[in-house]
Structure formats: structure tokens, C-alpha cells
Design an enzyme around this catalytic site. Structure first.
Site, PDB file in Angstrom:
ATOM      1  CE  LYS A  22     -45.289  42.656   1.061  1.00  0.00           C
ATOM      2  NZ  LYS A  22     -44.926  41.513   0.216  1.00  0.00           N
ATOM      3  CG  ASN A  23     -48.138  39.775   1.413  1.00  0.00           C
ATOM      4  OD1 ASN A  23     -47.464  40.441   0.622  1.00  0.00           O
ATOM      5  ND2 ASN A  23     -47.596  39.073   2.382  1.00  0.00           N
ATOM      6  NE  ARG A  92     -43.023  33.101  -4.799  1.00  0.00           N
ATOM      7  CZ  ARG A  92     -42.943  31.920  -5.403  1.00  0.00           C
ATOM      8  NH1 ARG A  92     -41.928  31.659  -6.173  1.00  0.00           N
ATOM      9  NH2 ARG A  92     -43.876  31.024  -5.251  1.00  0.00           N
ATOM     10  CB  CYS A 116     -36.069  36.406  -2.001  1.00  0.00           C
ATOM     11  SG  CYS A 116     -37.396  35.492  -1.303  1.00  0.00           S
ATOM     12  NE  ARG A 121     -40.788  32.509  -1.781  1.00  0.00           N
ATOM     13  CZ  ARG A 121     -41.120  33.755  -1.455  1.00  0.00           C
ATOM     14  NH1 ARG A 121     -40.186  34.662  -1.381  1.00  0.00           N
ATOM     15  NH2 ARG A 121     -42.373  34.081  -1.267  1.00  0.00           N
ATOM     16  N   PRO A 122     -40.155  27.766  -5.204  1.00  0.00           N
ATOM     17  CG  PRO A 122     -40.807  25.749  -4.247  1.00  0.00           C
ATOM     18  CD  PRO A 122     -40.161  27.058  -3.930  1.00  0.00           C
ATOM     19  CG  ASP A 124     -43.772  22.396  -6.789  1.00  0.00           C
ATOM     20  OD1 ASP A 124     -43.330  23.442  -6.270  1.00  0.00           O
ATOM     21  OD2 ASP A 124     -44.233  21.458  -6.121  1.00  0.00           O
ATOM     22  CG  LEU A 125     -47.472  23.395  -4.756  1.00  0.00           C
ATOM     23  CD1 LEU A 125     -47.620  23.923  -3.339  1.00  0.00           C
ATOM     24  CD2 LEU A 125     -48.056  21.986  -4.873  1.00  0.00           C
ATOM     25  CG  ASP A 307     -45.053  36.885   5.847  1.00  0.00           C
ATOM     26  OD1 ASP A 307     -45.999  37.139   5.091  1.00  0.00           O
ATOM     27  OD2 ASP A 307     -44.097  36.164   5.531  1.00  0.00           O
ATOM     28  NE  ARG A 399     -39.918  43.602  -2.197  1.00  0.00           N
ATOM     29  CZ  ARG A 399     -39.820  42.295  -2.473  1.00  0.00           C
ATOM     30  NH1 ARG A 399     -38.679  41.677  -2.315  1.00  0.00           N
ATOM     31  NH2 ARG A 399     -40.864  41.612  -2.893  1.00  0.00           N
TER      32      ARG A 399
END
Ligand code: EPZ
Length: 420
Positions: A22-23, A92, A116, A121-122, A124-125, A307, A399
């Protein structure tokens, strides 16, 4: 909404096949936005998240068709730079269309991804990375708005207080493929999913090297072409089944697993007293009657993956001692503790750590899933608990785990899906 009913204690045997990752799939699908040519991606897991990404690609100007486990992705000739809130807020991972849209169209308007339960979940990067390439970034009405006439290669250090960012690295790497000149990403994420994305981009004609290491170098090119690609198997699903086999004291065969991507897990299993026999692309787990407690801390790859943290806590709830599990990546990722305690586990939270006092056995109970990996931990616990466990809100599980109830039934589990 669905719920799962599990009758625990059934012996698990036989074999299970791990699905596509998935990822790795989500950023690879996003990368198809970088070309107008056709891409064919095989071994795509049929999940809620991959279906969401397909819907998002269609909304951005792609024609996408399933052909068994393959996705055929073409352009409809009119690309759209706006990734809508309705779709992005449910997943996300949608944030990884930012880089490709910016590189291909010179603009991107991507809804801020929903937070979540595993933590804030910023982005900025992501912002720092594309700004380093010359983009102008603003925030307007919950959207990230990025513009760039022409992206220019740059050197950028891309890590925050919690280390590198997987999708932040993915976004900058994708944007850099069509930038002028060379980009160097320092402190890049080393996850296999980032490496796989780079391999797919290179199959499209990108010039990337160093993927899988903390320094990735990208030479921009004028154009990328279509590519045929087969996704590798899901590292986290594989790790989940290894932990389940250890917890159920079962030696069922886990097929289509690249166990070399799970060295941190293997090292921990050894300390718990579990042996994992790895052959070509399958493993068998041998676990002792009594599991030893072993404390861990999660880290970015190649450290122990966050995870697998929830699933590991489920395993540690059945040892003969106390273990401490610290999550440095998502220090708030402990929603599963309360639900496991309802099943007789003895776990308490202290800041970014869980203190687990092993118990002899768990007992079935009605529980509620809160996020993807917490749901997996509850399924594991239900399979080994005595009696019946009812898990509500299993859409979290759907998911990220393809046909999980069918796979577990195939191993001999008693697990039924019902409407809530
Ligand atoms: C990816 O999320 C995975 N999701 C997550 O898996 C995984 O837990 C995470 O990487 C870490 O390995 C997908 O690949 C779709 P990060 P990502 O950016 O990229 C902080 C699952 O269960 N950070 O690597 O969004 C962040 O708060 C999911 O399959 C910033 O500070 O995670 C976290 O503490 C859950 N600023 C750390 O970095 C940023 O701009 C790592 O996050 C971005 C992140």
C-alpha cells in the site's frame, strides 16, 4: 459500516500470500501525474486507500481502469491542479500528489491532509522541500497552494524533529525529476517504499540515484514517459503476519515476503525467543510456549517500524514479564492500548511509551478499531483470545489490508464480517 466477529483460539495453519505494498503504491500512482503517457502498474492491492487514490487521479485528469490486479492509467488531455478536500481529507497519503502536480503543471492546490488518531500530521517538510526548488507556497482555506514557473534543482536537508519524512521525500523527489539541474536531498527517508518510487521514476526516464540511503541525487530531465511496473509486496502486512504467527504459536507459511526488509523485526523476534526461517520469498515462524518480553523503540527505516508498533504491543501482552515500547515517530500512536486492555491485557501509557505487563491469556470482548494498525492489533488479539471478539469500524482495517478476513479464514480462523 462493517464489523468483524472472531471466535478466538482456533489453530492457524496453511499459507498466506502477502499483497502488493500500500505505502509504495500510493506515491507510485501519484508519480503517473508526471507523464501524459500510459502507465500500467501490476500487483496493486485492492484497498480503500488505493481506490481513493484512483478517484483522486481521475479528478486530476487521469483515465484509470482496473484489469484484475493491474491499473492502466492514461491522460484525458485536461489535467486539473486541484486535489479536492473531500478526497484528500480521507487519506493522508494524498499529499503526495503535491510534488508531481507542481512539476507537471507549475501549480498545485492540495487540501491539507486530515490529521488522524496517530498524531498531528504536519506538512512543513513538504513545504520546505518544494520551496527549496523555487516554488511559492501559501495556505488558503485549508489548502496548500504552490506555484512555480520553473523548478530549479537545489540541495535540501529534509528532516524534522522526528527524523526524515517518507512522503516529504517522495514529494521532493518527484518534483525534482522535472526541475532544471541537480537536486540533492539530505537526510532523505530510507524506507523501501521510497526506494521503490525512485525505481519506478527511473523506469519513466528519471535520473535518480542514492535511493534507500539518506542522500538521494536527482538530475532533472525534460520529460518523463509511461512505464509498466509491478509493485513489490507489502512490508508491513508481512510483518503483521509474522507477529500473528508468533502470537498464535503457529508456523503457517507466509509467501511473497521480502524478509530482508524486516531485519529490525527479525532481531526483535530473536530476543523474544521466536525463530523466523526465511527461504527464497517465504518465511515460517517457530515460537516457544513462553514468549520473553523485549523492549523496543521505533525509528525511521531501517529501525523498528512505527507501523508494526501496535501489532508488537499485542504480542508483548502475552509474555511472562514487562516490556516498554517507545514510539519516536508518532509518540501519540497508542489508541489500541485501551481496547487491548478491555481484552484483559495490562498496558499503561507513559508519554510516548507503553508499559506492557504480560498476562497468561486474553479474553474476547467487543472493541472498536481506531486506525489502520491498531485494528490489526485487535484482530491479532481476537484470534488468540478465548471466546468471541467483535471489532467495530473495520473500515480502518480495509484501508490497508487486502481481503484480510478471507486470508485469515484460509488459515483456519473463525472470522465473519457483518453489517454494524
Ligand atoms: C508514511 O507516512 C506512511 N504512510 C505511514 O504509514 C508511516 O507511519 C510513516 O510514513 C512513517 O514511516 C504512507 O506511506 C502512505 P512521515 P508520512 O512524513 O510520510 C513528522 C500506515 O499505517 N513530519 O514519514 O505521512 C511526522 O509528524 C501509515 O500505513 C513533520 O514533522 O509520515 C512524523 O512524526 C500510518 N513534518 C514523522 O515526521 C512533515 O512535513 C514521520 O512522518 C512531515 C512529517
Amino acid at each position: 459500516m462493517d464489523k468483524l466477529i472472531i471466535e478466538g483460539g482456533r489453530p492457524l495453519k496453511g499459507e498466506v500470500r502477502i499483497s502488493g505494498s500500500k505505502n509504495a503504491t500510493l506515491p507510485v500512482l501519484a508519480a503517473t501525474l508526471l507523464t501524459d503517457e500510459t502507465c500500467v502498474i501490476a500487483n496493486v492491492p485492492k484497498l480503500m486507500d488505493t481506490n481513493t487514490m484512483v478517484r483522486l487521479l481521475k479528478s486530476l485528469g487521469k483515465v484509470v481502469d482496473w484489469d484484475k490486479d493491474k491499473l492502466i492509467i492514461m491522460s484525458n488531455g485536461k489535467m486539473n491542479p486541484v486535489a479536492d478536500y473531500k478526497l484528500v481529507s480521507t487519506m493522508r497519503g494524498s499529499i503526495c500528489v503535491l510534488g508531481p502536480l507542481l512539476a507537471k503543471l507549475g501549480e498545485a492546490k492540495v487540501s491539507m491532509p486530515g490529521g488522524c488518531v496517530i498524531g498531528v500530521r504536519p506538512v512543513d517538510l513538504h513545504q520546505k522541500g518544494v520551496e527549496a526548488l523555487g516554488a511559492k507556497v501559501a495556505f488558503d482555506g485549508g489548502y496548500i497552494v504552490a506555484q512555480a514557473k520553473r523548478l530549479k534543482g537545489a540541495r535540501v536537508y529534509l528532516a524534522g524533529a522526528s527524523g526524515p519524512s517518507v512522503l516529504g521525500t517522495a514529494n521532493v523527489m518527484m518534483a525534482a525529476t522535472l526541475a532544471d539541474g541537480e537536486t540533492i536531498i539530505e537526510c532523505a527517508a530510507c524506507e523501501p517504499e521510497v526506494e521503490e518510487l525512485a525505481n519506478f521514476l527511473n523506469a519513466m526516464g528519471a535520473r535518480i540515484r542514492g535511493q534507500g540511503s539518506p542522500r538521494i541525487i536527482i538530475h532533472g530531465v525534460k520529460k518523463l514517459h509511461g512505464a509498466d511496473y509491478r509493485m513489490s509486496s507489502d512490508r508491513i502486512e508481512a510483518g503483521t503476519f509474522v507477529l500473528l504467527a508468533a502470537m498464535a504459536r503457529s508456523n503457517f507459511v507466509i509467501r511473497d515476503i521480502d524478509y530482508s526488509q524486516l531485519t529490525a523485526l527479525d532481531d526483535v523476534m530473536h530476543n523474544v525467543g521466536v525463530t523466523v526461517q526465511a527461504e527464497k520469498n517465504l518465511v515460517k515462524v517457530k515460537s516457544p510456549k513462553v514468549l520473553k518480553p523485549f523492549s523496543i523503540t521505533t525509528y525511521p527505516y531501517p529501525g523498528f517500524p512505527t507501523d508494526l508498533q501496535a501489532q508488537y504491543i499485542a504480542l508483548m501482552s502475552l509474555t511472562n514479564g514487562v516490556s516498554v515500547i517507545r514510539d519516536t515517530v508518532f509518540p501519540d500512536r497508542f489508541m489500541h492500548i485501551a481496547e487491548l486492555n478491555r481484552m484483559g491485557a495490562r498496558i499503561r501509557r507513559e508519554g510516548g511509551s507503553a508499559i506492557v505487563e504480560g498476562v497468561k491469556s486474553l479474553c474476547g470482548a467487543p472493541v472498536v478499531a481506531s486506525d489502520l494498525r491498531a485494528s490489526a492489533a485487535l484482530v491479532m488479539a481476537g484470534l488468540v483470545a478465548s471466546g468471541k471478539t467483535e471489532i467495530r469500524r473495520v473500515y480502518h482495517l480495509d484501508r490497508g489490508y487486502e481481503n484480510i478476513d478471507r486470508k485469515l479464514t484460509g488459515l483456519g480462523a473463525s472470522i465473519k464480517r457483518e453489517k454494524e
